[in-house]
Write a protein that holds these residues in place. Structure first.
Motif, PDB file in Angstrom:
ATOM      1  N   ILE A   1       0.844  -1.207   0.000  1.00 39.59           N
ATOM      2  CA  ILE A   1       0.000   0.000   0.000  1.00 39.59           C
ATOM      3  C   ILE A   1       0.874   1.250   0.000  1.00 39.59           C
ATOM      4  O   ILE A   1       0.626   2.193  -0.764  1.00 39.59           O
ATOM      5  CB  ILE A   1      -0.972  -0.025   1.198  1.00 39.59           C
ATOM      6  N   ILE A   2       1.906   1.259   0.834  1.00 34.59           N
ATOM      7  CA  ILE A   2       2.814   2.408   0.864  1.00 34.59           C
ATOM      8  C   ILE A   2       3.490   2.586  -0.490  1.00 34.59           C
ATOM      9  O   ILE A   2       3.592   3.704  -1.016  1.00 34.59           O
ATOM     10  CB  ILE A   2       3.856   2.233   1.989  1.00 34.59           C
TER      11      ILE A   2
ATOM     12  N   ALA B   1       2.372   1.596  -3.393  1.00 32.74           N
ATOM     13  CA  ALA B   1       1.366   2.045  -4.358  1.00 32.74           C
ATOM     14  C   ALA B   1       1.103   3.539  -4.216  1.00 32.74           C
ATOM     15  O   ALA B   1       0.968   4.253  -5.221  1.00 32.74           O
ATOM     16  CB  ALA B   1       0.075   1.257  -4.176  1.00 32.74           C
ATOM     17  N   VAL B   2       1.047   4.033  -2.983  1.00 32.65           N
ATOM     18  CA  VAL B   2       0.830   5.467  -2.762  1.00 32.65           C
ATOM     19  C   VAL B   2       2.006   6.268  -3.320  1.00 32.65           C
ATOM     20  O   VAL B   2       1.814   7.309  -3.961  1.00 32.65           O
ATOM     21  CB  VAL B   2       0.609   5.749  -1.260  1.00 32.65           C
ATOM     22  N   VAL B   3       3.229   5.784  -3.106  1.00 32.76           N
ATOM     23  CA  VAL B   3       4.414   6.482  -3.634  1.00 32.76           C
ATOM     24  C   VAL B   3       4.393   6.467  -5.165  1.00 32.76           C
ATOM     25  O   VAL B   3       4.693   7.484  -5.807  1.00 32.76           O
ATOM     26  CB  VAL B   3       5.714   5.849  -3.086  1.00 32.76           C
TER      27      VAL B   3
ATOM     28  N   VAL C   1       1.747   6.225  -7.242  1.00 33.13           N
ATOM     29  CA  VAL C   1       0.696   7.114  -7.751  1.00 33.13           C
ATOM     30  C   VAL C   1       1.056   8.574  -7.474  1.00 33.13           C
ATOM     31  O   VAL C   1       0.886   9.449  -8.339  1.00 33.13           O
ATOM     32  CB  VAL C   1      -0.668   6.737  -7.136  1.00 33.13           C
ATOM     33  N   GLY C   2       1.590   8.853  -6.284  1.00 37.44           N
ATOM     34  CA  GLY C   2       1.971  10.228  -5.953  1.00 37.44           C
ATOM     35  C   GLY C   2       3.075  10.762  -6.855  1.00 37.44           C
ATOM     36  O   GLY C   2       3.016  11.907  -7.308  1.00 37.44           O
TER      37      GLY C   2
ATOM     38  N   ASN D   1       9.346   7.508  -9.526  1.00 30.54           N
ATOM     39  CA  ASN D   1       8.344   6.547  -9.979  1.00 30.54           C
ATOM     40  C   ASN D   1       9.022   5.294 -10.515  1.00 30.54           C
ATOM     41  O   ASN D   1       8.617   4.173 -10.190  1.00 30.54           O
ATOM     42  CB  ASN D   1       7.456   7.187 -11.041  1.00 30.54           C
TER      43      ASN D   1
ATOM     44  N   SER E   1      10.381   3.255  -7.649  1.00 25.12           N
ATOM     45  CA  SER E   1       9.308   2.612  -6.885  1.00 25.12           C
ATOM     46  C   SER E   1       8.751   1.411  -7.629  1.00 25.12           C
ATOM     47  O   SER E   1       8.462   0.370  -7.016  1.00 25.12           O
ATOM     48  CB  SER E   1       8.187   3.617  -6.610  1.00 25.12           C
TER      49      SER E   1
END
Length: 186
Positions: free
Chosen positions: A7-8, A10-12, A14-15, A36, A39
């Motif tokens: 989850i972390i 995925a947030v990085v 997308v962010g 990106n 990640s």
């Protein structure tokens, strides 16, 4: 623990993707893109694909990002123009993004409803660097050689195009030095 890590990550991802497309400074956008790429490489590593992660880091986060930064600096396009003439295109992009999310949601829901699909077991060394290298240089040696020749020809062509008509590399370097000196004097 593993789910929280995904989850972390995925947030990085997308962010950093949003930072790439929303940044007004091209250098910052390129740095968001590098984040990106890194990640996504971590995601590949966590999913058990170390070779793909290595290729992601070396090719994209390394080579492609150096090329992007070089072009940005060469063209002097660090800042985006203040005026924006893309009002109609922004609405179209948002509408198409919503359509894409609806299609993805439909696909995920329909895949979740499918049952009874059995995937065959994979080999222990499936996707390992040794197995990929063996396949590339035994079974697919001709496409690899053709690709390498195309890249070599493209590199030589790019050098010849930047060199100019009837000028030597030394003349081009002198011209760049003179331009830099003139810029520093201003």
């Amino acid at each position: 623990m593993t789910t929280a890590l995904y989850i972390i990550l995925a947030v990085v991802i997308v962010g950093s993707a949003l930072g790439t497309i929303m940044s007004r400074n091209a250098v910052y956008a390129a740095l968001y893109l590098a984040l990106n790429f890194m990640s996504v490489a971590l995601l590949y590593l966590f999913l058990g694909a170390p070779f793909i992660a290595l290729v992601q880091v070396t090719v994209y986060a390394g080579s492609i990002m150096v090329l992007f930064i070089f072009v940005i600096m060469l063209l002097g396009a660090e800042r985006l123009a203040a005026s924006e003439n893309l009002r109609g295109q922004r609405f179209l992009a948002i509408a198409l993004g919503v359509v894409l999310l609806a299609i993805l949601g439909t696909v995920f829901i329909s895949r979740a409803e499918l049952t009874g699909i059995v995937t065959p077991p994979t080999a222990v060394d499936f996707g390992s660097p040794r197995q990929i290298g063996t396949a590339l240089y035994t079974q697919y040696w001709l496409p690899v050689m053709i690709t390498s020749m195309l890249l070599l020809v493209a590199t030589v062509g790019a050098i010849l195009l930047t060199r100019g008509e009837g000028t030597s590399i030394r003349d081009n370097l002198k011209r760049v030095d003179e331009k830099e000196q003139a810029d520093q004097e201003e």
